[in-house]
Design an enzyme around this catalytic site. Structure first.
Site, PDB file in Angstrom:
ATOM      1  N   LYS A   8     -82.156  67.754-101.217  1.00 44.72           N
ATOM      2  CA  LYS A   8     -83.552  67.649-101.667  1.00 44.72           C
ATOM      3  C   LYS A   8     -83.631  66.690-102.834  1.00 44.72           C
ATOM      4  O   LYS A   8     -82.627  66.328-103.467  1.00 44.72           O
ATOM      5  CB  LYS A   8     -84.095  69.026-102.076  1.00 44.72           C
ATOM      6  CG  LYS A   8     -83.280  69.759-103.148  1.00 44.72           C
ATOM      7  CD  LYS A   8     -83.524  69.321-104.571  1.00 44.72           C
ATOM      8  CE  LYS A   8     -82.639  70.047-105.577  1.00 44.72           C
ATOM      9  NZ  LYS A   8     -82.705  69.454-106.946  1.00 44.72           N
ATOM     10  N   ALA A 119     -74.770  66.037-108.184  1.00 49.04           N
ATOM     11  CA  ALA A 119     -75.700  64.914-108.106  1.00 49.04           C
ATOM     12  C   ALA A 119     -77.157  65.327-108.257  1.00 49.04           C
ATOM     13  O   ALA A 119     -78.051  64.494-108.189  1.00 49.04           O
ATOM     14  CB  ALA A 119     -75.512  64.164-106.784  1.00 49.04           C
ATOM     15  N   GLY A 120     -77.417  66.630-108.422  1.00 48.61           N
ATOM     16  CA  GLY A 120     -78.790  67.080-108.565  1.00 48.61           C
ATOM     17  C   GLY A 120     -79.562  67.098-107.266  1.00 48.61           C
ATOM     18  O   GLY A 120     -80.803  67.132-107.272  1.00 48.61           O
ATOM     19  N   GLY A 123     -76.971  70.225-102.758  1.00 51.93           N
ATOM     20  CA  GLY A 123     -76.185  70.365-101.537  1.00 51.93           C
ATOM     21  C   GLY A 123     -75.573  71.743-101.370  1.00 51.93           C
ATOM     22  O   GLY A 123     -75.604  72.321-100.287  1.00 51.93           O
ATOM     23  N   SER A 125     -76.608  74.553-102.706  1.00 50.77           N
ATOM     24  CA  SER A 125     -77.689  75.514-102.484  1.00 50.77           C
ATOM     25  C   SER A 125     -78.166  75.463-101.042  1.00 50.77           C
ATOM     26  O   SER A 125     -78.472  76.494-100.434  1.00 50.77           O
ATOM     27  CB  SER A 125     -78.853  75.218-103.436  1.00 50.77           C
ATOM     28  OG  SER A 125     -78.463  75.368-104.773  1.00 50.77           O
ATOM     29  N   ASP A 158     -82.363  77.160-106.949  1.00 51.14           N
ATOM     30  CA  ASP A 158     -83.066  76.344-105.961  1.00 51.14           C
ATOM     31  C   ASP A 158     -82.666  76.675-104.516  1.00 51.14           C
ATOM     32  O   ASP A 158     -83.093  75.998-103.583  1.00 51.14           O
ATOM     33  CB  ASP A 158     -82.871  74.851-106.232  1.00 51.14           C
ATOM     34  CG  ASP A 158     -81.403  74.432-106.228  1.00 51.14           C
ATOM     35  OD1 ASP A 158     -80.531  75.305-106.080  1.00 51.14           O
ATOM     36  OD2 ASP A 158     -81.124  73.232-106.387  1.00 51.14           O
TER      37      ASP A 158
END
Length: 278
Positions: A8, A119-120, A123, A125, A158
Site C-alpha cells: 500500500k 520501506a513503509g 508488506g 502487514s 495497518d
C-alpha cells in the site's frame, strides 16, 4: 491456496497526538498498490506442494521452522535472505491468533517475500491479513471482513486495511477504518524503493512532534490534486529525511520527472509519485 499480498501507499499521514498507551493517534488514507506483491501459499499439512522445490531452485537457501505444537510449518524465501525467526513472522502469528480461538487443522505456509522490508509499504502487514483470510477459508471458518479486520488489528496497526484492500481512511493507530471514495484511475502511480535504505518505525517516530494540521486530511484529499504538493503532507518526512537525505532527493526527482504529487509512503523509505497518464 495461493494468494498475492500487495503493498500500500499512504496519501497524507498526520501524527496527531500521543496516547496514554504509548502509541500515537494518526490519520491517513491507505491506498492499495498491486504492482508490488508477495506470494503466499497456505495448504493443509498433509497436502503435497511443489512450492518448496520451486523456492529451493529459485533461492537456494530457505528459512524454515515448525511451531512447538507441530501444527504449523512455515517456509520463507527472500532474495536478500531472511534475517528473522520465521515463527515471529506475522503470518505465523496470524495462525497462532486464530488457533487460540478456533480448532485450526495443521497447515503449511510458504511465503515468497518479494516486497521490500522497512520501506513503509506494509508488506508484512499484507502477508498477515492475507494469511488470516486464507487460513480461515481453509479451516472452513465463516468469518466476516469485520471479524478478520479485528484479528488483523491485533497483529499490527495497518494490518486491518489489507483485509478490505481498497482505499480506506485510517485513524486511531491506523486500525480504525472508513471507506473513502477517491478515483486515481486517470493517473499513473509509481513507487520507488531506494536500495540500501530501510527505516524502522521506531526510527521514524524519533523526533516526531504530534500536531493537529491546519487543514483536515479529508478536506485536502477532496481538493484538486494540483493542490496536494503544498497541502498534503507526511509528518514522517521531516525526521526521516533528516537522517536519510537521499530520500528527499528521490522525492524531488519524482517532481522533476513530472509528478503531480510525490511523497514518502508511511514511515519510509519508499517514495511514490502520481503522474498524468500518457
Amino acid at each position: 491456496m495461493i494468494c498475492y499480498p500487495n503493498v500500500k501507499i499512504n496519501l497524507g499521514l498526520h501524527v496527531l497526538r500521543r496516547r496514554p498507551d504509548g502509541f500515537h493517534d494518526l490519520e491517513t488514507l491507505f491506498v492499495p498498490y498491486p504492482e508490488i506483491s508477495d506470494c503466499l501459499e497456505v495448504i493443509p499439512a498433509d497436502d503435497y506442494s511443489r512450492t518448496l522445490a520451486l523456492l529451493k531452485e529459485r533461492y537456494g537457501t530457505l528459512s524454515q521452522a515448525i511451531s512447538p505444537d507441530g501444527k504449523l510449518m512455515i517456509t520463507i524465501a527472500r532474495k536478500e535472505g531472511v534475517d528473522w525467526d520465521p515463527l515471529k513472522d506475522l503470518t505465523a502469528k496470524a495462525y497462532a491468533l486464530l488457533a487460540a480461538d478456533f480448532d485450526l487443522p495443521p497447515m503449511k505456509l510458504f511465503l515468497e517475500k518479494r516486497s521490500p522490508v522497512g520501506a513503509g509499504l506494509g508488506g508484512g502487514s499484507a502477508d498477515a491479513a492475507f494469511a488470516l483470510r486464507a487460513m480461515a477459508q481453509l479451516a472452513g471458518l465463516d468469518l466476516s471482513d469485520a471479524t478478520l479486520a479485528a484479528y488483523a488489528a491485533r497483529l499490527g496497526s495497518d494490518c486491518a486495511f489489507f483485509v478490505y484492500n481498497r482505499p480506506m481512511f485510517g485513524s486511531g493507530r491506523g486500525e480504525v477504518l472508513e471507506p473513502f471514495a477517491i478515483d486515481l484511475s486517470q493517473y499513473r502511480l509509481e513507487v520507488v524503493v531506494p536500495e540500501g535504505i530501510a527505516v524502522s518505525t521506531a526510527e521514524a517516530y524519533r523526533g516526531i512532534t504530534p500536531r493537529i494540521p491546519e487543514k483536515a486530511l479529508r478536506e485536502v484529499l477532496r481538493q484538486d490534486i494540483v493542490t496536494w504538493k503544498t497541502d498534503l503532507g507526511n509528518d514522517f518526512e521531516k525526521t526521516v529525511f533528516a537522517v536519510h537525505p537521499a530520500l528527499a532527493q528521490v522525492k524531488a526527482a519524482l517532481y522533476q520527472r513530472g509528478a503531480l504529487y510525490a511523497a514518502m509512503s508511511g514511515s519510509g523509505s519508499a517514495c511514490f509519485g502520481i503522474f498524468p497518464k500518457d
